[in-house]
Write a protein that holds these residues in place. Structure first.
Motif, PDB file in Angstrom:
ATOM      1  N   VAL A  51      85.135  88.735  23.585  1.00 48.55           N
ATOM      2  CA  VAL A  51      84.467  87.575  22.991  1.00 48.55           C
ATOM      3  C   VAL A  51      85.417  86.793  22.096  1.00 48.55           C
ATOM      4  O   VAL A  51      86.143  87.361  21.286  1.00 48.55           O
ATOM      5  CB  VAL A  51      83.254  88.016  22.134  1.00 48.55           C
ATOM      6  CG1 VAL A  51      82.495  86.806  21.632  1.00 48.55           C
ATOM      7  CG2 VAL A  51      82.335  88.939  22.919  1.00 48.55           C
ATOM      8  N   CYS A  52      85.399  85.469  22.235  1.00 49.60           N
ATOM      9  CA  CYS A  52      86.109  84.571  21.317  1.00 49.60           C
ATOM     10  C   CYS A  52      85.172  83.420  20.985  1.00 49.60           C
ATOM     11  O   CYS A  52      84.069  83.339  21.504  1.00 49.60           O
ATOM     12  CB  CYS A  52      87.422  84.089  21.925  1.00 49.60           C
ATOM     13  SG  CYS A  52      87.264  83.304  23.544  1.00 49.60           S
ATOM     14  N   TRP A  53      85.619  82.502  20.135  1.00 50.88           N
ATOM     15  CA  TRP A  53      84.708  81.460  19.676  1.00 50.88           C
ATOM     16  C   TRP A  53      85.457  80.228  19.196  1.00 50.88           C
ATOM     17  O   TRP A  53      86.644  80.264  18.894  1.00 50.88           O
ATOM     18  CB  TRP A  53      83.840  81.987  18.539  1.00 50.88           C
ATOM     19  CG  TRP A  53      84.635  82.483  17.364  1.00 50.88           C
ATOM     20  CD1 TRP A  53      85.112  81.752  16.311  1.00 50.88           C
ATOM     21  CD2 TRP A  53      85.082  83.824  17.140  1.00 50.88           C
ATOM     22  NE1 TRP A  53      85.817  82.547  15.451  1.00 50.88           N
ATOM     23  CE2 TRP A  53      85.810  83.828  15.933  1.00 50.88           C
ATOM     24  CE3 TRP A  53      84.918  85.027  17.849  1.00 50.88           C
ATOM     25  CZ2 TRP A  53      86.386  84.985  15.419  1.00 50.88           C
ATOM     26  CZ3 TRP A  53      85.500  86.177  17.326  1.00 50.88           C
ATOM     27  CH2 TRP A  53      86.212  86.154  16.133  1.00 50.88           C
ATOM     28  N   SER A  71      80.266  94.853  15.817  1.00 48.68           N
ATOM     29  CA  SER A  71      79.778  95.161  17.158  1.00 48.68           C
ATOM     30  C   SER A  71      80.777  95.999  17.949  1.00 48.68           C
ATOM     31  O   SER A  71      81.902  96.251  17.505  1.00 48.68           O
ATOM     32  CB  SER A  71      79.490  93.861  17.921  1.00 48.68           C
ATOM     33  OG  SER A  71      80.704  93.230  18.295  1.00 48.68           O
ATOM     34  N   ASP A  72      80.342  96.406  19.144  1.00 46.92           N
ATOM     35  CA  ASP A  72      81.221  97.154  20.047  1.00 46.92           C
ATOM     36  C   ASP A  72      81.900  96.234  21.055  1.00 46.92           C
ATOM     37  O   ASP A  72      82.427  96.698  22.073  1.00 46.92           O
ATOM     38  CB  ASP A  72      80.404  98.221  20.794  1.00 46.92           C
ATOM     39  CG  ASP A  72      79.893  99.315  19.864  1.00 46.92           C
ATOM     40  OD1 ASP A  72      80.628  99.672  18.930  1.00 46.92           O
ATOM     41  OD2 ASP A  72      78.760  99.793  20.062  1.00 46.92           O
ATOM     42  N   CYS A  73      81.886  94.939  20.774  1.00 45.54           N
ATOM     43  CA  CYS A  73      82.560  93.982  21.642  1.00 45.54           C
ATOM     44  C   CYS A  73      84.070  93.991  21.377  1.00 45.54           C
ATOM     45  O   CYS A  73      84.520  94.429  20.313  1.00 45.54           O
ATOM     46  CB  CYS A  73      82.021  92.571  21.401  1.00 45.54           C
ATOM     47  SG  CYS A  73      80.295  92.331  21.892  1.00 45.54           S
ATOM     48  N   ASP A  74      84.813  93.505  22.328  1.00 47.61           N
ATOM     49  CA  ASP A  74      86.254  93.308  22.160  1.00 47.61           C
ATOM     50  C   ASP A  74      86.440  91.926  21.547  1.00 47.61           C
ATOM     51  O   ASP A  74      86.473  90.918  22.244  1.00 47.61           O
ATOM     52  CB  ASP A  74      86.947  93.411  23.524  1.00 47.61           C
ATOM     53  CG  ASP A  74      88.439  93.125  23.438  1.00 47.61           C
ATOM     54  OD1 ASP A  74      88.984  93.109  22.319  1.00 47.61           O
ATOM     55  OD2 ASP A  74      89.057  92.901  24.505  1.00 47.61           O
ATOM     56  N   VAL A  75      86.524  91.882  20.234  1.00 45.91           N
ATOM     57  CA  VAL A  75      86.550  90.628  19.487  1.00 45.91           C
ATOM     58  C   VAL A  75      87.967  90.050  19.440  1.00 45.91           C
ATOM     59  O   VAL A  75      88.900  90.724  18.997  1.00 45.91           O
ATOM     60  CB  VAL A  75      86.007  90.819  18.061  1.00 45.91           C
ATOM     61  CG1 VAL A  75      86.099  89.524  17.265  1.00 45.91           C
ATOM     62  CG2 VAL A  75      84.564  91.321  18.105  1.00 45.91           C
ATOM     63  N   ARG A  93      94.605  85.619  25.804  1.00 49.39           N
ATOM     64  CA  ARG A  93      93.438  86.508  25.837  1.00 49.39           C
ATOM     65  C   ARG A  93      92.143  85.709  25.809  1.00 49.39           C
ATOM     66  O   ARG A  93      91.170  86.065  26.481  1.00 49.39           O
ATOM     67  CB  ARG A  93      93.470  87.465  24.643  1.00 49.39           C
ATOM     68  CG  ARG A  93      94.562  88.528  24.710  1.00 49.39           C
ATOM     69  CD  ARG A  93      94.433  89.471  23.528  1.00 49.39           C
ATOM     70  NE  ARG A  93      93.176  90.209  23.601  1.00 49.39           N
ATOM     71  CZ  ARG A  93      92.598  90.796  22.544  1.00 49.39           C
ATOM     72  NH1 ARG A  93      93.164  90.686  21.339  1.00 49.39           N
ATOM     73  NH2 ARG A  93      91.473  91.455  22.680  1.00 49.39           N
ATOM     74  N   MET A  94      92.126  84.631  25.048  1.00 45.42           N
ATOM     75  CA  MET A  94      90.920  83.814  24.939  1.00 45.42           C
ATOM     76  C   MET A  94      90.553  83.162  26.265  1.00 45.42           C
ATOM     77  O   MET A  94      89.379  83.147  26.651  1.00 45.42           O
ATOM     78  CB  MET A  94      91.114  82.741  23.862  1.00 45.42           C
ATOM     79  CG  MET A  94      91.125  83.272  22.444  1.00 45.42           C
ATOM     80  SD  MET A  94      91.441  81.988  21.186  1.00 45.42           S
ATOM     81  CE  MET A  94      89.895  81.050  21.283  1.00 45.42           C
ATOM     82  N   LEU A 101      82.102  81.577  22.605  1.00 44.15           N
ATOM     83  CA  LEU A 101      80.930  81.167  21.838  1.00 44.15           C
ATOM     84  C   LEU A 101      81.186  79.843  21.124  1.00 44.15           C
ATOM     85  O   LEU A 101      82.269  79.619  20.589  1.00 44.15           O
ATOM     86  CB  LEU A 101      80.582  82.225  20.781  1.00 44.15           C
ATOM     87  CG  LEU A 101      80.452  83.677  21.230  1.00 44.15           C
ATOM     88  CD1 LEU A 101      80.052  84.544  20.045  1.00 44.15           C
ATOM     89  CD2 LEU A 101      79.449  83.809  22.349  1.00 44.15           C
ATOM     90  N   MET A 102      80.178  79.003  21.093  1.00 48.44           N
ATOM     91  CA  MET A 102      80.283  77.726  20.399  1.00 48.44           C
ATOM     92  C   MET A 102      78.886  77.158  20.171  1.00 48.44           C
ATOM     93  O   MET A 102      77.894  77.702  20.668  1.00 48.44           O
ATOM     94  CB  MET A 102      81.105  76.729  21.226  1.00 48.44           C
ATOM     95  CG  MET A 102      80.513  76.410  22.593  1.00 48.44           C
ATOM     96  SD  MET A 102      81.470  75.195  23.548  1.00 48.44           S
ATOM     97  CE  MET A 102      81.101  73.678  22.624  1.00 48.44           C
ATOM     98  N   SER A 103      78.823  76.100  19.412  1.00 52.26           N
ATOM     99  CA  SER A 103      77.604  75.305  19.371  1.00 52.26           C
ATOM    100  C   SER A 103      77.935  74.013  20.116  1.00 52.26           C
ATOM    101  O   SER A 103      78.960  73.927  20.797  1.00 52.26           O
ATOM    102  CB  SER A 103      77.158  75.024  17.942  1.00 52.26           C
ATOM    103  OG  SER A 103      75.890  74.389  17.942  1.00 52.26           O
ATOM    104  N   THR A 104      77.087  73.026  20.001  1.00 51.08           N
ATOM    105  CA  THR A 104      77.386  71.709  20.565  1.00 51.08           C
ATOM    106  C   THR A 104      77.073  70.678  19.495  1.00 51.08           C
ATOM    107  O   THR A 104      76.148  70.876  18.700  1.00 51.08           O
ATOM    108  CB  THR A 104      76.583  71.455  21.856  1.00 51.08           C
ATOM    109  OG1 THR A 104      76.978  70.205  22.440  1.00 51.08           O
ATOM    110  CG2 THR A 104      75.084  71.424  21.597  1.00 51.08           C
TER     111      THR A 104
END
Length: 213
Positions: A51-53, A71-75, A93-94, A101-104
């Motif tokens: 996960v990235c953002w 979390s157990d995610c790969d951040v 990696r991203m 993850l993002m908003s708009t």
């Protein structure tokens, strides 16, 4: 009055989800930011997912960013570098992440996403790269059309963002867009996403709460 507003948001969201589906995007509705966080945890960001953002007040206000750190995610932290070589590695990696993850900045009633970016580090991954893009947006960002969305970003979203980022721009000083070309400008690219090229890649969670700018 609050209940009436939530009911209207729900009705609008249901219609918008249908429009998103026509544009090959998945749509979901969460009544509150707590429900949005639960949906993200249970359906999307399961253990082991990378996960990235992109920068977003909405992601912070929903509690997603705080939860991610435990979390157990790969951040993949986009700011966790100290050399140009490490920065390149993080970007690589991203672009190959399971989720971005993002908003708009705005979303139209017809399901189009409107975003304005300074360096395109956010909108670039929306357009291409990570396997999935998860967009979380409060119903306060809903607009009638693209033109209104661009105006919303310039005059409503950009000024507080420029202030938050300590930018020396007309909007930070005057509270509204100055259509500037300054070095600190955060409005270099305008991207309208009218359709997901890969069916289901972009997933939009509409939230009944007011979130972000």
């Amino acid at each position: 009055m609050q209940e009436a507003k939530r009911k209207v948001n729900r009705i609008l969201a249901e219609k918008m989800i249908q429009k998103l589906e026509l544009r090959q995007m998945e749509g979901y509705y969460a009544e509150t930011k707590e429900e949005a966080l639960a949906l993200v945890k249970e359906k999307f960001l399961t253990a082991g997912k990378s996960v990235c953002w992109g920068g977003s007040m909405t992601l912070k206000e929903t509690g997603i960013m705080e939860w991610l750190q435990q979390s157990d995610c790969d951040v993949i932290d986009r700011q966790a570098f100290s050399t140009p070589e490490e920065e390149k590695e993080i970007k690589a990696r991203m672009i190959n992440a399971d989720y971005f993850l993002m908003s708009t900045n705005a979303i139209t009633l017809d399901g189009e996403l409107v975003n304005i970016d300074g360096f395109a580090n956010r909108v670039s991954f929306l357009c291409y790269g990570p396997e999935n893009v998860l967009v979380v947006a409060g119903m306060n960002k809903v607009v009638t059309d693209v033109e209104t969305g661009i105006k919303r970003v310039r005059d409503i979203a950009s000024p507080p963002n420029a202030v938050r980022l300590n930018k020396n721009t007309p909007c930070a000083k005057n509270g509204r867009c100055g259509d500037c070309y300054t070095e600190d400008c955060i409005c270099s690219q305008i991207v309208v996403t009218r359709r997901s090229g890969v069916k289901g890649r972009i997933k939009v969670i509409l939230v009944g709460d007011e979130l972000g700018y």
